[in-house]
Design an enzyme around this catalytic site. Structure first.
Site, short mmCIF file in Angstrom:
data_model
loop_
_atom_site.label_atom_id
_atom_site.label_comp_id
_atom_site.label_asym_id
_atom_site.label_seq_id
_atom_site.Cartn_x
_atom_site.Cartn_y
_atom_site.Cartn_z
N LYS A 433 37.68 31.86 34.94
CA LYS A 433 37.97 31.62 36.35
C LYS A 433 39.19 30.72 36.45
O LYS A 433 39.14 29.54 36.11
CB LYS A 433 36.77 31.01 37.05
CG LYS A 433 36.86 31.18 38.55
CD LYS A 433 35.52 31.02 39.22
CE LYS A 433 35.54 31.61 40.62
NZ LYS A 433 34.32 31.39 41.33
N TRP A 438 38.94 35.58 39.14
CA TRP A 438 38.35 35.98 37.88
C TRP A 438 39.34 36.76 37.02
O TRP A 438 40.09 37.59 37.51
CB TRP A 438 37.13 36.86 38.11
CG TRP A 438 35.97 36.13 38.69
CD1 TRP A 438 35.50 36.24 39.96
CD2 TRP A 438 35.15 35.18 38.04
NE1 TRP A 438 34.42 35.41 40.14
CE2 TRP A 438 34.19 34.74 38.97
CE3 TRP A 438 35.12 34.62 36.75
CZ2 TRP A 438 33.21 33.79 38.66
CZ3 TRP A 438 34.14 33.68 36.44
CH2 TRP A 438 33.21 33.27 37.39
#
Ligand code: ADP
Length: 533
Positions: A433, A438
């Site tokens: 992250k 992501w």
């Protein structure tokens, strides 16, 4: 008046497979390579007879329904006898993973309350450490030179032919295998007779692994690892010749065995095939392999480049996905007939995916918003259910791995394309992250492994003062090859958003691996924890 089916009610138990091996595939060979590299040959008929003898000896020695009997063994015919003989006695085969630390093996053996252990003589030094670490067994049976323990052959000879074997129920436990424990303590997954028989049948169907009596299969995957993916059971059922490599898993030894035993199918993790590819490229023409040799690959993602390379070498990689909790076969990647004429890149892309579910199991992908669309963009956690998918762990640990509507949460993040093919993008725990977005470590590493100089690459998220985490790539170059960090970044740049590109490339001799041959990302994260600070 009630209306009933008129079919026989036959429990799906392992004796169906053993009976068939004894009556109908009795003459098919089972070949084993021994620690001294010699070869021994037996048949399914003999294995089945000896398995019954083992079962009677176990009952005679006090094994009762549900009792666990551990094996600490390489892949060979006696281990196959245990696969059949222990469950025929009513016992439960507990395959111990010899690659784990002795403390861990001891923990697992005690957690499963193993009563007996059957051990290879060459593994006695390890076994002694397991016992020193606190594992307790009432009886130790040794294949080979037994020392103070009970020799396996003498144990078999002690069987009384008049001992009756228990009548098995299809829901009885047959085997137990522990998860690798990457998250928390290892947990036991208990296979039933029925789950094993059904898995064995479906593994063989043409669009699954496609195995038949025309095949000779060499399981490189160890028998202590999800029952060698269930393949020994499937082979006995369909009558495929089995070739066991024993402890000799280096590329040259395997290729020699492929050649000499005319192997048509191999099964193993990507690392094994990487080694084989390297050996074949370095020694052109040295080994004569069966035309169209197939290789089942799973356990970690098979990079697309590897699939292409093996096609060039005249062999076909078949990519499958599964877990200890799924017996293990969940999905298999085969290009369906309606896409057979698609362009080459599309076909390779499909084959490098984890594929579609095998018959009788179902999958779905869910995120916080519910089931994700098959748009090949939206990702979520892969869920699975079916007759050989675990419904709980032994002892009821972590019940939250199952949804209230009966799906097992795999812990794998995936997306699905319009053909229903899944693409794993990461383990939930390995996603990176960065600045709230992501990044998929697996997609970066699979692409990096397509660079001509790269042998292997693993990408992990490393703490970063500004972005919280940034990707770092650990790269192993092919022997004699060179590449710089800038070259590798330029190679990735056209394929990914800029913020996905690793901030650092470190060149290493080897990537740390787990006992199952997967990248040990926890260790990489620890090693490079301070790289960006
Ligand atoms: P196995 O013994 O089959 O490797 P484990 O339970 O040790 O089973 O590990 C299962 C995990 O391995 C999966 O959840 C997934 O993360 C990974 N895995 C298995 N097969 C594949 C594959 N074909 N591609 C990517 N990852 C895979």
């Amino acid at each position: 008046m009630s209306f009933s089916a008129t079919m026989m009610d036959v429990p799906l138990t392992i004796d169906l497979v053993v009976d068939r091996a004894e009556r109908w595939t009795a003459g098919i060979e089972v070949v084993s390579r021994r620690p001294d590299k010699s070869i021994t040959r037996t048949t399914y008929g003999d294995v089945a007879k000896r398995a019954r003898r083992l079962a009677r000896a176990l009952v005679g020695a006090g094994i009762r329904r549900g009792d666990r009997v551990a094996t600490l063994m390489w892949n060979h015919s006696e281990h196959l006898e245990c696969y059949f003989g222990i469950p025929l006695s009513g016992g439960v085969t507990h395959t111990l993973n010899l690659r784990l630390h002795p403390d861990e093996i001891a923990y697992i053996a005690n957690d499963a309350s193993d009563r007996f252990a059957i051990v290879d003589d060459c593994l006695l030094p390890l076994f002694d450490k397991v016992v020193a670490a606190g594992a307790k067994f009432e009886k130790v049976i040794v294949v080979g030179k037994a020392g103070d323990h009970v020799p396996y052959e003498a144990f078999l000879a002690s069987a009384n032919e008049s001992t009756t074997l228990p009548k098995l129920a299809e829901t009885d436990p047959l085997g137990v295998c522990y998860t690798s424990g990457t998250t928390g303590k290892p947990k036991g997954v208990v296979y039933s007779h029925k789950s094993t028989v059904l898995h064995s049948i479906v593994a063989a169907v043409p669009d699954s692994l496609g195995l038949s009596r025309a095949d000779t299969l060499l399981p490189v995957v160890p028998m202590f690892h999800v029952n060698a993916w269930g393949l020994p059971y499937t082979c006995a059922l369909v009558g495929a010749k089995l070739v066991f490599p024993g402890p000799h898993l280096d590329a040259a030894s395997l290729l020699e065995l492929f050649q000499n035993e005319k192997v048509t199918v191999g099964a193993g993790v990507p690392t094994i095939w990487l080694g084989i590819r390297e050996a074949l490229d370095a020694n052109p023409g040295k080994w004569t392999l069966q035309p169209g040799l197939r290789m089942i690959v799973g356990g970690s993602a098979a990079p697309e480049q590897m699939i292409r390379d093996f096609d060039r070498l005249g062999m076909t990689l078949l990519h499958a996905w599964g877990m200890t909790e799924t017996s293990p076969i969940g999905t298999v990647s085969r290009v369906p007939p309606h896409l057979a004429d698609a362009d080459e890149d599309t076909r390779y892309r499909l084959r490098a995916r984890q594929g579609t579910p095998t018959p009788l199991v179902d999958i779905c992908i869910r995120n916080d918003a519910g089931e994700v669309p098959a748009d090949d963009k939206t990702s979520g956690e892969l869920m699975i259910r079916g007759p050989w998918i675990s419904a709980s762990y032994m002892g009821g640990h972590t019940p939250d791995r199952w949804t209230s509507d009966g799906w097992f949460r795999t812990g794998d993040v995936a997306r699905m394309d319009q053909h229903g093919f899944i693409q794993l993008v990461d383990r939930v725990a390995d996603q990176i992250k960065s600045g709230g977005e992501w990044i998929s470590s697996q997609e970066l590493e699979n692409t990096l492994m397509g660079h001509p100089a790269v042998k292997e690459a693993a990408v992990v998220g490393v703490p970063h003062p500004k972005w919280s985490e940034r990707p770092l790539a650990a790269v192993v170059l092919k022997p004699g090859a060179t590449a710089t960090a800038d070259e590798l970044r330029d190679f990735l740049a056209p394929k990914f958003a800029k913020f996905w590109l690793p901030d650092a490339f470190v060149f290493v001799d080897a990537i740390p691996r787990t006992s199952a041959g997967k990248f040990k990302k926890t260790e990489l994260r620890d090693t490079y924890a301070k790289h960006f600070t």
